[in-house]
Design an enzyme around this catalytic site. Sequence first.
Site, PDB file in Angstrom:
ATOM      1  CG  HIS A 148       7.640  12.088 -48.051  1.00  0.00           C
ATOM      2  ND1 HIS A 148       6.356  12.533 -48.142  1.00  0.00           N
ATOM      3  CD2 HIS A 148       7.567  10.746 -47.832  1.00  0.00           C
ATOM      4  CE1 HIS A 148       5.529  11.506 -47.994  1.00  0.00           C
ATOM      5  NE2 HIS A 148       6.234  10.411 -47.789  1.00  0.00           N
ATOM      6  CG  HIS A 180       7.454   2.754 -54.022  1.00  0.00           C
ATOM      7  ND1 HIS A 180       8.082   3.778 -54.678  1.00  0.00           N
ATOM      8  CD2 HIS A 180       7.286   3.191 -52.766  1.00  0.00           C
ATOM      9  CE1 HIS A 180       8.284   4.784 -53.845  1.00  0.00           C
ATOM     10  NE2 HIS A 180       7.812   4.450 -52.670  1.00  0.00           N
ATOM     11  NE  ARG A 208       6.618   2.485 -45.818  1.00  0.00           N
ATOM     12  CZ  ARG A 208       6.754   1.552 -46.743  1.00  0.00           C
ATOM     13  NH1 ARG A 208       7.837   0.793 -46.770  1.00  0.00           N
ATOM     14  NH2 ARG A 208       5.814   1.342 -47.648  1.00  0.00           N
ATOM     15  CG  ASP A 213       2.823   3.567 -47.684  1.00  0.00           C
ATOM     16  OD1 ASP A 213       2.018   4.510 -47.571  1.00  0.00           O
ATOM     17  OD2 ASP A 213       4.040   3.729 -47.920  1.00  0.00           O
ATOM     18  CD  GLU A 259       4.250   7.219 -44.626  1.00  0.00           C
ATOM     19  OE1 GLU A 259       3.797   6.208 -45.183  1.00  0.00           O
ATOM     20  OE2 GLU A 259       4.712   8.190 -45.239  1.00  0.00           O
ATOM     21  CG  ASP A 298     -13.658   6.058 -77.702  1.00  0.00           C
ATOM     22  OD1 ASP A 298     -12.981   6.938 -78.267  1.00  0.00           O
ATOM     23  OD2 ASP A 298     -14.501   5.340 -78.269  1.00  0.00           O
ATOM     24  CG  ASP A 323       2.379   8.711 -47.100  1.00  0.00           C
ATOM     25  OD1 ASP A 323       2.148   7.491 -47.078  1.00  0.00           O
ATOM     26  OD2 ASP A 323       3.468   9.195 -47.463  1.00  0.00           O
ATOM     27  CG  HIS A 367      12.762   4.236 -47.006  1.00  0.00           C
ATOM     28  ND1 HIS A 367      12.211   4.979 -45.984  1.00  0.00           N
ATOM     29  CD2 HIS A 367      12.342   2.957 -46.803  1.00  0.00           C
ATOM     30  CE1 HIS A 367      11.478   4.190 -45.220  1.00  0.00           C
ATOM     31  NE2 HIS A 367      11.539   2.953 -45.683  1.00  0.00           N
ATOM     32  CE1 TYR A 413      10.090  -1.624 -45.532  1.00  0.00           C
ATOM     33  CE2 TYR A 413      12.132  -0.393 -45.201  1.00  0.00           C
ATOM     34  CZ  TYR A 413      10.752  -0.427 -45.273  1.00  0.00           C
ATOM     35  OH  TYR A 413      10.049   0.734 -45.087  1.00  0.00           O
ATOM     36  CG  HIS A 431       7.065  11.825 -52.262  1.00  0.00           C
ATOM     37  ND1 HIS A 431       7.856  10.935 -52.916  1.00  0.00           N
ATOM     38  CD2 HIS A 431       6.501  11.124 -51.239  1.00  0.00           C
ATOM     39  CE1 HIS A 431       7.774   9.736 -52.312  1.00  0.00           C
ATOM     40  NE2 HIS A 431       6.955   9.837 -51.301  1.00  0.00           N
ATOM     41  CD  GLU A 464       7.672   7.429 -45.424  1.00  0.00           C
ATOM     42  OE1 GLU A 464       7.433   6.345 -45.955  1.00  0.00           O
ATOM     43  OE2 GLU A 464       7.323   8.525 -45.912  1.00  0.00           O
TER      44      GLU A 464
HETATM   45  N1  GLY Z   1       3.555   6.098 -49.935  1.00  0.00           N
HETATM   46  C1  GLY Z   1       4.667   6.820 -50.395  1.00  0.00           C
HETATM   47  C2  GLY Z   1       5.534   7.193 -49.288  1.00  0.00           C
HETATM   48  O1  GLY Z   1       5.354   6.751 -48.187  1.00  0.00           O
HETATM   49  O2  GLY Z   1       6.398   7.980 -49.445  1.00  0.00           O
HETATM   50 MN    MN Z   2       3.528   6.053 -47.332  1.00  0.00          MN
HETATM   51 MN    MN Z   3       5.430   8.596 -47.078  1.00  0.00          MN
END
Ligand code: GLY
Ligand code: MN
Ligand code: MN
Length: 441
Positions: free
Chosen positions: A355, A244, A409, A261, A411, A39, A272, A351, A390, A362, A386
């Site tokens: 993006h 993540h 990080r 983040d 960003e 529900d 972001d 990474h 790490y 994204h 970003e």
């Molecule tokens: N928070 C997702 C990224 O930074 O791409």
């Molecule tokens: Mn991010």
């Molecule tokens: Mn990002």
Amino acid sequence: MALEQAEVYARRRARAMERMGAGSVGIWMAPPERVRNHDVDHPYRQTSELLYLSGCAEPEAVLVLCPDLSEGERSILFVRPRDTEREIWYGRRLGPARAREYYGVDTTYDINEIDQVILTLLGGAERLFLRMGLEPAQDQRALKWLEQVKRKRRNGVITPSQIIDPAQILDEMRLIKDPTEMTWMRKAAAINIAAHRAAMSAAQPEMYEYELAALLHYHYSRQGCTGTAYQSIVGGGDNATILHYTENQDPLKDGELVLIDAGCEWNYYASDITRTFPVNGRFSPQQRDVYTIVLNALDAAIAQCKPGNRIQDVHEAALRRLTEGLVALRVLEGDIDELIVARAYETFYMHRTSHWLGLDVHDAGGYHDAQGRPRILRPGMVLTVEPGLYFHAYHNVTTADPFQGIGIRIEDNILITENGYENLTLHTPRTPDEIEAACTS
Ligand code: GLY
Ligand code: MN
Ligand code: MN
């Protein structure tokens, strides 16, 4: 919706239809509401393409664009009908009559009429713009319409023989933000900056990660955001080395860093931001050293954000600074160029640097052009920058041991302008001194 807002959507639909060309019909269907558990549904989120073309966030809506029809008839929206009982239980509905005026589309229908009306709209079209593969039930529905309309062929009616992914036209449009989108993204960024500041100010040892997440979400909701743009990441200590990490359950410890983040959506447009700061408000010399390397990489990468440069230039600037920093820390050894070619940084930076950002965190749009070359930056594009480092528990580089458990990080969200860029998130504390000041304010 305000008239000028409705006109923005009308212009986007007109441009989309111009790109679709004569002989086309486009159909965009709202995704189904999804059950979370008994529900209870998941919060509803309209598809970004339907939002982009109409601003309509309603479940069950279907937008149809028919460039072949005359002006004033070409955009058709199907919505749920008024229904007293359903509205008493589940909330108000505009219904077709009011939806036409509200969204400024040419025609509206009750969604229950779509199976008949759509056959008329599809007759005469050679190409159907339709996203397939996301929702099997919607694919079936559309294929059934195509089968039914095909029967008209024996009467000489042309019917679609090609299905084209609308991303082909919309992704390119969505890559370049219009002034409304820029305003909304500035607003999302401003709310998010304040939320990150509040988190820096509130953090202290023995607080839990979820307390900082709650504080961010409180700020977003209080400002009327349409939601979070993605699951918030609040990682203390070595949780920050998990890219993540979203559990957000652990206590924050004295002497450790915490990486946040997190981003809100304003009118469904994402922000972001990532910032990493000391739980107790003071960087250790070693934390400050690593932080400064990542900040230098961020600055070098952002400096590449200008029209004419490639998105790859942004990434490469970050890679160079991060690699130089890893050599300065004596984690890596060797010639910088050779280390970059060998991707020696990858253990600590795995990474990409950027993006696209917009309705989706994204966001839509390829990172290469039609010829496979890295995308050239143009005014109106919005991208994240970003970089991070790490030092996670999985690597086996002993020279990195002194830094194990540090994840950093930083960003920012960058709008490409005619002359360079506008950093939408610039006023989030970013230098070590600014951060320490924000942590103790
Ligand atoms: N928070 C997702 C990224 O930074 O791409
Ligand atoms: Mn991010
Ligand atoms: Mn990002």
